[in-house]
Design a protein around this motif. Structure first.
Motif, PDB file in Angstrom:
ATOM      1  N   GLY A  77       0.809  -1.220   0.000  1.00 58.80           N
ATOM      2  CA  GLY A  77       0.000   0.000   0.000  1.00 58.80           C
ATOM      3  C   GLY A  77       0.838   1.264   0.000  1.00 58.80           C
ATOM      4  N   ASN A  78       2.163   1.134  -0.049  1.00 58.68           N
ATOM      5  CA  ASN A  78       3.034   2.308  -0.068  1.00 58.68           C
ATOM      6  C   ASN A  78       2.809   3.189  -1.296  1.00 58.68           C
ATOM      7  OD1 ASN A  78       4.188   1.498   2.261  1.00 58.68           O
ATOM      8  ND2 ASN A  78       6.120   0.772   1.354  1.00 58.68           N
ATOM      9  N   GLU A  79       2.265   2.596  -2.372  1.00 61.12           N
ATOM     10  CA  GLU A  79       2.104   3.357  -3.606  1.00 61.12           C
ATOM     11  C   GLU A  79       1.173   4.554  -3.418  1.00 61.12           C
ATOM     12  OE1 GLU A  79       1.261   0.299  -3.103  1.00 61.12           O
ATOM     13  OE2 GLU A  79      -0.828  -0.040  -3.663  1.00 61.12           O
ATOM     14  N   ILE A  80       0.265   4.474  -2.461  1.00 60.85           N
ATOM     15  CA  ILE A  80      -0.644   5.611  -2.232  1.00 60.85           C
ATOM     16  C   ILE A  80       0.171   6.816  -1.744  1.00 60.85           C
ATOM     17  CG2 ILE A  80      -2.698   6.423  -0.978  1.00 60.85           C
ATOM     18  CD1 ILE A  80      -3.215   4.080  -2.960  1.00 60.85           C
ATOM     19  N   ASN A  81       0.995   6.585  -0.731  1.00 62.10           N
ATOM     20  CA  ASN A  81       1.838   7.675  -0.224  1.00 62.10           C
ATOM     21  C   ASN A  81       2.820   8.183  -1.280  1.00 62.10           C
ATOM     22  OD1 ASN A  81       0.668   7.181   2.330  1.00 62.10           O
ATOM     23  ND2 ASN A  81       2.567   7.811   3.344  1.00 62.10           N
ATOM     24  N   PHE A  82       3.418   7.246  -1.994  1.00 66.42           N
ATOM     25  CA  PHE A  82       4.400   7.680  -3.002  1.00 66.42           C
ATOM     26  C   PHE A  82       3.728   8.471  -4.123  1.00 66.42           C
ATOM     27  CE2 PHE A  82       7.092   3.931  -1.525  1.00 66.42           C
ATOM     28  CZ  PHE A  82       7.928   4.754  -0.794  1.00 66.42           C
ATOM     29  N   ALA A  83       2.536   8.032  -4.519  1.00 73.91           N
ATOM     30  CA  ALA A  83       1.822   8.741  -5.587  1.00 73.91           C
ATOM     31  C   ALA A  83       1.498  10.172  -5.161  1.00 73.91           C
ATOM     32  CB  ALA A  83       0.546   7.980  -5.957  1.00 73.91           C
ATOM     33  N   ALA A  84       1.004  10.323  -3.942  1.00 69.39           N
ATOM     34  CA  ALA A  84       0.680  11.664  -3.453  1.00 69.39           C
ATOM     35  C   ALA A  84       1.953  12.504  -3.322  1.00 69.39           C
ATOM     36  CB  ALA A  84      -0.042  11.585  -2.110  1.00 69.39           C
ATOM     37  N   ALA A  85       3.031  11.868  -2.871  1.00 68.34           N
ATOM     38  CA  ALA A  85       4.304  12.584  -2.720  1.00 68.34           C
ATOM     39  C   ALA A  85       4.817  13.062  -4.075  1.00 68.34           C
ATOM     40  CB  ALA A  85       5.340  11.685  -2.050  1.00 68.34           C
ATOM     41  N   VAL A  86       4.704  12.205  -5.078  1.00 69.99           N
ATOM     42  CA  VAL A  86       5.157  12.560  -6.426  1.00 69.99           C
ATOM     43  C   VAL A  86       4.351  13.754  -6.958  1.00 69.99           C
ATOM     44  CG1 VAL A  86       5.028  11.746  -8.823  1.00 69.99           C
ATOM     45  CG2 VAL A  86       6.155  10.333  -7.088  1.00 69.99           C
ATOM     46  N   GLU A  87       3.049  13.741  -6.706  1.00 71.06           N
ATOM     47  CA  GLU A  87       2.218  14.865  -7.174  1.00 71.06           C
ATOM     48  C   GLU A  87       2.586  16.152  -6.432  1.00 71.06           C
ATOM     49  OE1 GLU A  87       0.425  14.962  -9.725  1.00 71.06           O
ATOM     50  OE2 GLU A  87      -0.945  16.641  -9.519  1.00 71.06           O
ATOM     51  N   PHE A  88       2.884  16.051  -5.148  1.00 73.73           N
ATOM     52  CA  PHE A  88       3.305  17.237  -4.388  1.00 73.73           C
ATOM     53  C   PHE A  88       4.643  17.764  -4.913  1.00 73.73           C
ATOM     54  CE2 PHE A  88       0.958  17.640  -0.074  1.00 73.73           C
ATOM     55  CZ  PHE A  88      -0.253  17.539  -0.714  1.00 73.73           C
ATOM     56  N   MET A  89       5.577  16.850  -5.178  1.00 74.81           N
ATOM     57  CA  MET A  89       6.874  17.282  -5.722  1.00 74.81           C
ATOM     58  C   MET A  89       6.655  18.004  -7.045  1.00 74.81           C
ATOM     59  SD  MET A  89       9.239  13.902  -4.989  1.00 74.81           S
ATOM     60  CE  MET A  89      10.647  14.439  -5.961  1.00 74.81           C
ATOM     61  N   HIS A  90       5.776  17.443  -7.880  1.00 74.39           N
ATOM     62  CA  HIS A  90       5.499  18.050  -9.175  1.00 74.39           C
ATOM     63  C   HIS A  90       4.875  19.441  -9.007  1.00 74.39           C
ATOM     64  CE1 HIS A  90       4.330  18.571 -13.283  1.00 74.39           C
ATOM     65  NE2 HIS A  90       3.048  18.416 -13.051  1.00 74.39           N
ATOM     66  N   ASN A  91       3.915  19.546  -8.115  1.00 73.04           N
ATOM     67  CA  ASN A  91       3.255  20.837  -7.921  1.00 73.04           C
ATOM     68  C   ASN A  91       4.184  21.871  -7.276  1.00 73.04           C
ATOM     69  OD1 ASN A  91       0.372  20.793  -8.873  1.00 73.04           O
ATOM     70  ND2 ASN A  91       0.375  18.928  -7.672  1.00 73.04           N
ATOM     71  N   ALA A  92       5.062  21.423  -6.398  1.00 74.47           N
ATOM     72  CA  ALA A  92       6.055  22.343  -5.822  1.00 74.47           C
ATOM     73  C   ALA A  92       6.927  22.916  -6.937  1.00 74.47           C
ATOM     74  CB  ALA A  92       6.920  21.610  -4.798  1.00 74.47           C
ATOM     75  N   THR A  93       7.314  22.037  -7.862  1.00 75.53           N
ATOM     76  CA  THR A  93       8.136  22.476  -8.986  1.00 75.53           C
ATOM     77  C   THR A  93       7.377  23.474  -9.862  1.00 75.53           C
ATOM     78  OG1 THR A  93       9.178  20.304  -8.978  1.00 75.53           O
ATOM     79  CG2 THR A  93       9.490  21.636 -10.938  1.00 75.53           C
ATOM     80  N   LEU A  94       6.108  23.200 -10.107  1.00 78.45           N
ATOM     81  CA  LEU A  94       5.313  24.118 -10.928  1.00 78.45           C
ATOM     82  C   LEU A  94       5.244  25.502 -10.285  1.00 78.45           C
ATOM     83  CD1 LEU A  94       2.240  21.971 -12.102  1.00 78.45           C
ATOM     84  CD2 LEU A  94       4.412  22.373 -13.280  1.00 78.45           C
ATOM     85  N   LEU A  95       5.021  25.529  -8.963  1.00 75.56           N
ATOM     86  CA  LEU A  95       4.937  26.817  -8.266  1.00 75.56           C
ATOM     87  C   LEU A  95       6.239  27.600  -8.418  1.00 75.56           C
ATOM     88  CD1 LEU A  95       3.054  25.869  -4.961  1.00 75.56           C
ATOM     89  CD2 LEU A  95       2.215  27.329  -6.804  1.00 75.56           C
ATOM     90  N   HIS A  96       7.354  26.917  -8.215  1.00 78.07           N
ATOM     91  CA  HIS A  96       8.653  27.600  -8.322  1.00 78.07           C
ATOM     92  C   HIS A  96       8.969  27.966  -9.777  1.00 78.07           C
ATOM     93  CE1 HIS A  96      10.274  26.167  -4.154  1.00 78.07           C
ATOM     94  NE2 HIS A  96       9.179  26.858  -4.080  1.00 78.07           N
ATOM     95  N   ASP A  97       8.629  27.051 -10.697  1.00 75.97           N
ATOM     96  CA  ASP A  97       8.863  27.338 -12.115  1.00 75.97           C
ATOM     97  C   ASP A  97       8.125  28.581 -12.573  1.00 75.97           C
ATOM     98  OD1 ASP A  97      10.442  25.186 -12.425  1.00 75.97           O
ATOM     99  OD2 ASP A  97       9.129  24.084 -13.787  1.00 75.97           O
ATOM    100  N   ASP A  98       6.879  28.713 -12.153  1.00 75.12           N
ATOM    101  CA  ASP A  98       6.092  29.865 -12.608  1.00 75.12           C
ATOM    102  C   ASP A  98       6.694  31.171 -12.098  1.00 75.12           C
ATOM    103  OD1 ASP A  98       4.407  28.344 -14.104  1.00 75.12           O
ATOM    104  OD2 ASP A  98       2.766  28.305 -12.654  1.00 75.12           O
ATOM    105  N   VAL A  99       7.282  31.132 -10.903  1.00 75.37           N
ATOM    106  CA  VAL A  99       7.966  32.331 -10.398  1.00 75.37           C
ATOM    107  C   VAL A  99       9.214  32.585 -11.245  1.00 75.37           C
ATOM    108  CG1 VAL A  99       9.202  33.349  -8.449  1.00 75.37           C
ATOM    109  CG2 VAL A  99       7.113  32.033  -8.040  1.00 75.37           C
ATOM    110  N   VAL A 100       9.989  31.528 -11.488  1.00 72.58           N
ATOM    111  CA  VAL A 100      11.240  31.672 -12.233  1.00 72.58           C
ATOM    112  C   VAL A 100      10.966  32.124 -13.675  1.00 72.58           C
ATOM    113  CG1 VAL A 100      13.186  30.368 -13.200  1.00 72.58           C
ATOM    114  CG2 VAL A 100      12.553  30.062 -10.802  1.00 72.58           C
ATOM    115  N   ASP A 101       9.930  31.543 -14.296  1.00 71.02           N
ATOM    116  CA  ASP A 101       9.609  31.882 -15.689  1.00 71.02           C
ATOM    117  C   ASP A 101       8.740  33.126 -15.818  1.00 71.02           C
ATOM    118  OD1 ASP A 101      10.976  29.627 -16.419  1.00 71.02           O
ATOM    119  OD2 ASP A 101       9.196  28.379 -16.695  1.00 71.02           O
ATOM    120  N   GLU A 102       8.314  33.686 -14.672  1.00 69.96           N
ATOM    121  CA  GLU A 102       7.396  34.828 -14.673  1.00 69.96           C
ATOM    122  C   GLU A 102       6.154  34.527 -15.497  1.00 69.96           C
ATOM    123  OE1 GLU A 102       9.796  38.183 -15.820  1.00 69.96           O
ATOM    124  OE2 GLU A 102      11.330  37.688 -14.339  1.00 69.96           O
ATOM    125  N   SER A 103       5.645  33.297 -15.355  1.00 68.72           N
ATOM    126  CA  SER A 103       4.466  32.882 -16.130  1.00 68.72           C
ATOM    127  C   SER A 103       3.190  33.495 -15.556  1.00 68.72           C
ATOM    128  CB  SER A 103       4.333  31.357 -16.103  1.00 68.72           C
ATOM    129  OG  SER A 103       5.501  30.758 -16.579  1.00 68.72           O
TER     130      SER A 103
END
Lengths: 337, 337
Positions: A77-103
């Motif tokens: 059942g670890n895949e549930i935690n890992f899946a949510a963690a992966v989505e959080f990592m992705h969204n954290a990157t999007l937030l920072h990317d949009d600041v960096v790219d001034e999107s």
């Protein structure tokens, strides 16, 4: 044929819809966990996080984690935690990317930073990253933690590399390959690998899924980079030529610069990294791309990675999930045609 | 007395110097690891990271991790990785904070963002965070990973809370206590706790060190917030009144607002969050603080936390390291007098 049957047929023939159906039960748990862990007594945190998380992303990465686990029969059942963690990592990157790219835009709506500001976007990104690590740690699976924490460092390194190469006309194809591997493909790789690990895969299975994810991620980013110049505004929530105006050295530009004459080179150079470049200037640059067929060549390269992704799964036993994962690759490449 | 003896005496009488001496051998390994993990094939990463890391910070947090491990006799050597990870987490926070606060200076030199820009500061901060998690994962100590990943999320949450309260005249003392606990004290707490765990502490010892770190961190931030108005420019690498101009609702302001009359309130409100506030305006606000003795009351509160930090260590066996850790608390409070 009734309308309903037609819709069902259409859904079934779209591999991403089939992936969604095949992972639906687990993804419901993932989505509940995502909502739970985006909570905070500081109101701005869930407001901003949920605005982004609920903004209509397909959640492809966490679906891949869940699918990879199901492919091997599912583990603890670890895949549930890992899946949510992966989505959080992705969204954290999007937030920072949009600041960096001034999107200004993200997924067809205003970027979070346009509503809550750059500062909140940086800090909520950090929060999501911290929460992602907490969810990983809860599994107690130190090997999978190694995979995901390494991905986290490599992703940031790739973003810095991309930044360093911004507007740099000497950027090579090899530089570009390294950027997309690090900033995009490594998270797809990690998402699939930790999914396989959670599903109880052996070393060969884990390696196959890691390779599948890496190649799919590379194909995905190449298609994205071609679509940035060829997609219709709105469809992807991005405007045509954004990458050009931001000075991003993507493959269509690099290939064009390799063959461009002096005046073409000057045209590209003047639009590249120029936030005020007009639509006409963008069109002139795209005309140069067409002259040297660089968008198609970029898509052809995506096709090569797609084939490698499919080949990576070849050694695994046949089954419905394997077929879906293979079809998802073809679909993700075909979205550009 | 020879000059050399005098210098030695002075060193011995400064508890931070004594802490440095007592942890020197292990800190050499920590520093080597820090340099190693700040490396990258992307030149900008080590350039920026090392500029900040080498900029003369005392490395108090990693020293506390090492000292806590030594206090309990030292464990499996995990404290080296944890100490380096704690320093990376701290430096990642500094990079992001300077972007959020639009700070020009850090530790008496130009902030990294003034040289490499905000974008690189955000992304290199992310890289350091990823590397921090990799170093933690290498220890295989999942309990300690839980402590540090929770700290990482709480720190970011605290920064968002502080941002949300910026310039908010209704900020309460309880809000402030929560901000400093989350943004500062929790990392001190985690640094000491994982050090104790690495040193083989039992549950009581672990709890004592966690409490020590938390209280020391609270005291440390309270002193910092008082010094921002009373320290001499240059000494701390910060200009007097920075917090005021950034709109930070620190205790000296909150206490003053509780007692201020209407005109005093208006004066504070007009300077608060005004980046262009003149030195005269800052002086007028400090005069109000002096009228209500809010700097001394802030320092008195720091003293309370300092006493709690010292009390937390009371149950532990006497020894040189315990004495040093207690003296460090007193020293960190006394730097404001």
């Amino acid at each position: 044929m009734s309308v309903l049957t037609q819709i069902k047929e259409a859904q079934v023939s779209n591999p991403v819809e089939r992936l969604m159906a095949a992972t639906a039960a687990d993804m419901e748990r993932v989505n509940a966990l995502i909502l739970d862990r985006a909570r905070s007594h500081v109101d701005m945190v869930p407001e901003l996080a949920r605005y982004l998380i609920d903004s209509g992303g397909k959640r492809l990465r966490p679906m891949l984690t869940v699918a990879a686990a199901l492919l091997f029969g599912r583990g603890r059942g670890n895949e549930i935690n890992f899946a949510a963690a992966v989505e959080f990592m992705h969204n954290a990157t999007l937030l920072h990317d949009d600041v960096v790219d001034e999107s200004d835009m993200r997924r067809g709506q205003r970027a979070a930073r346009m509503i809550w500001g750059n500062k909140a976007s940086i800090l909520v990104g950090d929060f999501l990253l911290g929460q992602a690590f907490m969810m990983m740690v809860e599994t107690g699976d130190i090997d999978a933690l190694g995979v995901l924490s390494a991905a986290s460092a490599v992703m940031a390194e790739g973003e810095v590399f991309q930044l360093a190469k911004t507007g740099d006309l000497t950027t090579t194809q090899a530089d570009y390959s390294e950027v997309i591997r690090a900033k995009t493909a490594v998270l797809f790789e990690a998402a699939c690998e930790v999914g396989a690990m959670s599903g109880g895969a052996d070393a060969e299975g884990r390696k196959a899924l890691a390779a599948y994810g890496l190649e799919l991620g590379n194909a995905f980013q190449l298609v994205d980079d071609a679509l940035d110049y060829g997609g219709q505004s709105g469809t992807l929530g991005k405007n045509v030529g954004d990458d050009l105006r931001e000075g991003k050295m993507t493959l269509p530009v690099i290939l064009a610069l390799e063959e461009a004459g002096e005046s073409e080179r000057a045209l590209i150079a003047s639009a590249l990294g120029n936030a005020e470049a007009t639509d006409l200037e963008v069109h002139q640059v795209v005309a140069i791309f067409n002259r040297y067929d660089t968008l198609n060549r970029t898509l052809a390269k995506a096709g090569g990675h797609a084939r490698a992704a499919i080949a990576a799964l070849a050694p695994l036993p046949e089954g419905e999930m394997k077929t879906i994962l293979m079809d998802v690759v073809e679909y993700s490449v075909s979205r550009a045609s």
